[in-house]
Design an enzyme around this catalytic site. Structure first.
Site, PDB file in Angstrom:
ATOM      1  N   GLU A  84       0.825  -1.220   0.000  1.00 26.23           N
ATOM      2  CA  GLU A  84       0.000   0.000   0.000  1.00 26.23           C
ATOM      3  C   GLU A  84       0.855   1.265   0.000  1.00 26.23           C
ATOM      4  O   GLU A  84       1.723   1.446   0.863  1.00 26.23           O
ATOM      5  CB  GLU A  84      -0.928   0.001   1.221  1.00 26.23           C
ATOM      6  CG  GLU A  84      -1.893   1.189   1.195  1.00 26.23           C
ATOM      7  CD  GLU A  84      -2.993   1.114   2.254  1.00 26.23           C
ATOM      8  OE1 GLU A  84      -3.364  -0.003   2.651  1.00 26.23           O
ATOM      9  OE2 GLU A  84      -3.471   2.190   2.651  1.00 26.23           O
ATOM     10  N   LYS A 262      -7.831  -0.340  11.092  1.00 26.59           N
ATOM     11  CA  LYS A 262      -7.193  -0.844   9.862  1.00 26.59           C
ATOM     12  C   LYS A 262      -5.956  -0.009   9.547  1.00 26.59           C
ATOM     13  O   LYS A 262      -4.916  -0.520   9.141  1.00 26.59           O
ATOM     14  CB  LYS A 262      -8.209  -0.800   8.706  1.00 26.59           C
ATOM     15  CG  LYS A 262      -7.723  -1.434   7.407  1.00 26.59           C
ATOM     16  CD  LYS A 262      -6.917  -0.508   6.519  1.00 26.59           C
ATOM     17  CE  LYS A 262      -6.547  -1.188   5.210  1.00 26.59           C
ATOM     18  NZ  LYS A 262      -5.651  -0.385   4.364  1.00 26.59           N
ATOM     19  N   ASP A 278       3.834 -13.924  12.091  1.00 27.93           N
ATOM     20  CA  ASP A 278       2.499 -14.356  11.678  1.00 27.93           C
ATOM     21  C   ASP A 278       1.537 -13.161  11.728  1.00 27.93           C
ATOM     22  O   ASP A 278       1.040 -12.785  12.795  1.00 27.93           O
ATOM     23  CB  ASP A 278       2.056 -15.483  12.633  1.00 27.93           C
ATOM     24  CG  ASP A 278       0.712 -16.077  12.256  1.00 27.93           C
ATOM     25  OD1 ASP A 278      -0.058 -15.430  11.529  1.00 27.93           O
ATOM     26  OD2 ASP A 278       0.429 -17.192  12.718  1.00 27.93           O
ATOM     27  N   HIS A 376      -2.338  10.136  -0.851  1.00 29.06           N
ATOM     28  CA  HIS A 376      -2.448   8.835  -1.507  1.00 29.06           C
ATOM     29  C   HIS A 376      -2.204   8.959  -2.998  1.00 29.06           C
ATOM     30  O   HIS A 376      -1.560   8.125  -3.603  1.00 29.06           O
ATOM     31  CB  HIS A 376      -3.874   8.296  -1.324  1.00 29.06           C
ATOM     32  CG  HIS A 376      -3.975   7.260  -0.255  1.00 29.06           C
ATOM     33  ND1 HIS A 376      -4.070   5.936  -0.525  1.00 29.06           N
ATOM     34  CD2 HIS A 376      -3.992   7.367   1.086  1.00 29.06           C
ATOM     35  CE1 HIS A 376      -4.151   5.253   0.594  1.00 29.06           C
ATOM     36  NE2 HIS A 376      -4.104   6.100   1.593  1.00 29.06           N
TER      37      HIS A 376
HETATM   38  C1  MEV Z   1      -6.080   3.464   4.664  1.00 31.33           C
HETATM   39  O1  MEV Z   1      -5.366   2.295   4.342  1.00 31.33           O
HETATM   40  C2  MEV Z   1      -6.128   3.689   6.151  1.00 31.33           C
HETATM   41  C3  MEV Z   1      -7.045   4.815   6.624  1.00 31.33           C
HETATM   42  O2  MEV Z   1      -8.356   4.611   6.099  1.00 31.33           O
HETATM   43  C4  MEV Z   1      -7.065   4.763   8.125  1.00 31.33           C
HETATM   44  C5  MEV Z   1      -8.085   5.671   8.778  1.00 31.33           C
HETATM   45  O3  MEV Z   1      -9.117   5.972   8.132  1.00 31.33           O
HETATM   46  O4  MEV Z   1      -7.860   6.030   9.948  1.00 31.33           O
HETATM   47  C6  MEV Z   1      -6.577   6.142   6.130  1.00 31.33           C
END
Ligand code: MEV
Length: 424
Positions: A84, A262, A278, A376
């Site tokens: 990513e 995430k 792992d 991004h």
């Molecule tokens: C993207 O991989 C992760 C985010 O969505 C985390 C978040 O929203 O806090 C940017």
């Protein structure tokens, strides 16, 4: 092309090269694709073949180095394996912004793993529970006999707990073996102990043992990280307050908390993978821990200190090791540990926690200010440029055009590439 089938008798016995040839024949892979798959890069085919079954090749992901991290007063370069974009840059940025306030401070609750032994078909579960507890010393002896090496390194059995659980099929008695696994992640050690102890538990209680397996909810192996960001350094009170409101959102809403966590796992998983650990075990533990109150919540906490600065903390199970598994066998994993200067599982877990906290800081800051897409897009544009066929310095030129146009799409990249190449 041979007949399309998934029945390939003796496939598992073939060397990787011959397996690849069989798959290529069945699926009609062309020669360039086959050649690409034959190149196992920095993981020798024979090592890959000893790690999993039915190997035909390896799968590379980019390995980046997060910079600027100061963890417990040490300068640390952190290897991150991830597909990513923005993840490595985000950690580096977040870490730079807390250097003036001392960087990251970390701690670990211990290296205790839990193995579970499930006992069913016991008519008097409460009675069985006490019988098992009475045998604590016998259980300790069985566990420690199972892994004398762990004992030599100062690890081994620490405690038991026995729970009676109500279930659809009646009461079951679950014994937890609490084991200090030191520098090992510990799955093999505790699984062997659970299997060794089970027959004795059945004999003492008259019940029947069923599952004997570790729990990935490693809540006795919590890694902790904290850091302070000066409000002036991060852009002022409105940025700080926006970040706090973003955190409050995650605390209040599982839909948001899932994405919030995430983002934390973007960093945690990347270091876990880079060190051959792992990733699924760490992820399962993290998410279960986030839901421990009955509602899925943020793994981090954000507050404002007495001086008006932003403070962040992260606490999560982090069962990682330095011995056993891919950590030892994968040459790149070993190199990553060397780059990080890590010589204990505890230090690795603590560094990972710092990265998770940094990742969350970066995401909250971006989301509460410019939005996530701006950062991004710059890196995503490079991916799209490559997808459009750009090579060498064309990649940056096409990516720059995409960002300037504000449209990061393959068709736009293809048009830009044609222009750059003078193809009209
Ligand atoms: C993207 O991989 C992760 C985010 O969505 C985390 C978040 O929203 O806090 C940017």
């Amino acid at each position: 092309m041979a007949e399309r089938t998934s029945r390939i008798p003796g496939f598992f016995k073939l060397p990787p090269d011959e397996r690849l040839a069989r798959v290529a024949e069945i699926t009609g892979l062309d020669d360039p694709t086959r050649q690409r798959l034959r190149d196992t890069g920095n993981l020798p085919a024979e090592v890959a073949d000893s790690m999993i079954e039915n190997v035909i090749g390896t799968f590379n992901v980019p390995l980046g180095i997060a910079t600027n991290l100061m963890i417990d007063g040490e300068e640390v370069l952190v290897p991150m394996a991830t597909e990513e974009s923005s993840v490595v840059a985000a950690v580096s940025n977040a870490a730079r912004q807390c250097r003036d306030s001392g960087g990251f401070h970390t701690a670990m609750s211990g290296a205790l793993m839990i193995a579970q032994v499930q006992l069913v078909d016991v008519p008097n579960p409460e009675f069985a529970r006490l019988r098992i507890l009475e045998h604590r010393d016998d259980i300790k002896a069985i566990c420690d006999d199972t892994d004398p090496v762990l004992l030599q390194y100062g690890g081994g059995f620490r405690d038991i707990e026995v729970r009676v659980l109500a279930s659809r099929t009646g009461s079951m008695v679950v014994t937890h073996l609490v084991v200090d696994t030191r520098d090992a992640m510990g799955a093999n050690a505790v699984n062997s102990m659970a299997e060794a102890v089970a027959p004795a538990i059945a004999e003492w209680t008259g019940g029947r043992t069923n599952l004997r397996i570790l729990s990935n909810l490693a809540d006795r192996r919590l890694a902790r990280a904290r850091a302070t960001w000066n409000t002036a350094t991060i852009g002022g009170e409105s940025v700080r307050d926006g970040m706090i409101a973003a955190y409050d959102f995650a605390e209040a809403d599982p839909y948001r908390a899932t994405t919030h966590n995430k983002g934390i796992m973007n960093g945690v998983t990347a270091v876990t993978l880079a060190t051959g650990n792992d990733t699924r075990a760490v992820e399962a533990g993290a998410h279960a821990y986030a839901a421990r109150t009955g509602q899925y919540r943020s793994l981090t906490r954000w507050e404002v200190d007495a001086h008006g600065n932003l403070t962040g903390t992260l606490e999560m199970p982090l069962a990682v090791g330095l011995i056993g598994g891919a950590t030892r066998s994968h040459p790149t994993a070993r190199a990553c540990l060397e780059i990080m200067g890590v010589t204990s599982a505890e230090r690795l877990a603590r560094n990972i926690a710092a990265v998770g906290l940094a990742q969350n800081f970066a995401a909250l800051k971006a989301l509460a200010t410019t939005g996530i897409q701006k950062g991004h897009m710059a890196l995503h544009a490079k991916n799209i440029a490559v997808m459009a066929g750009a090579v060498g310095d064309e990649v940056d030129r096409v990516a720059d055009e995409l960002v300037a146009a504000g449209t990061v799409r393959v068709d736009v990249a293809e048009a830009a590439l044609r222009r750059i190449r003078g193809e009209g």
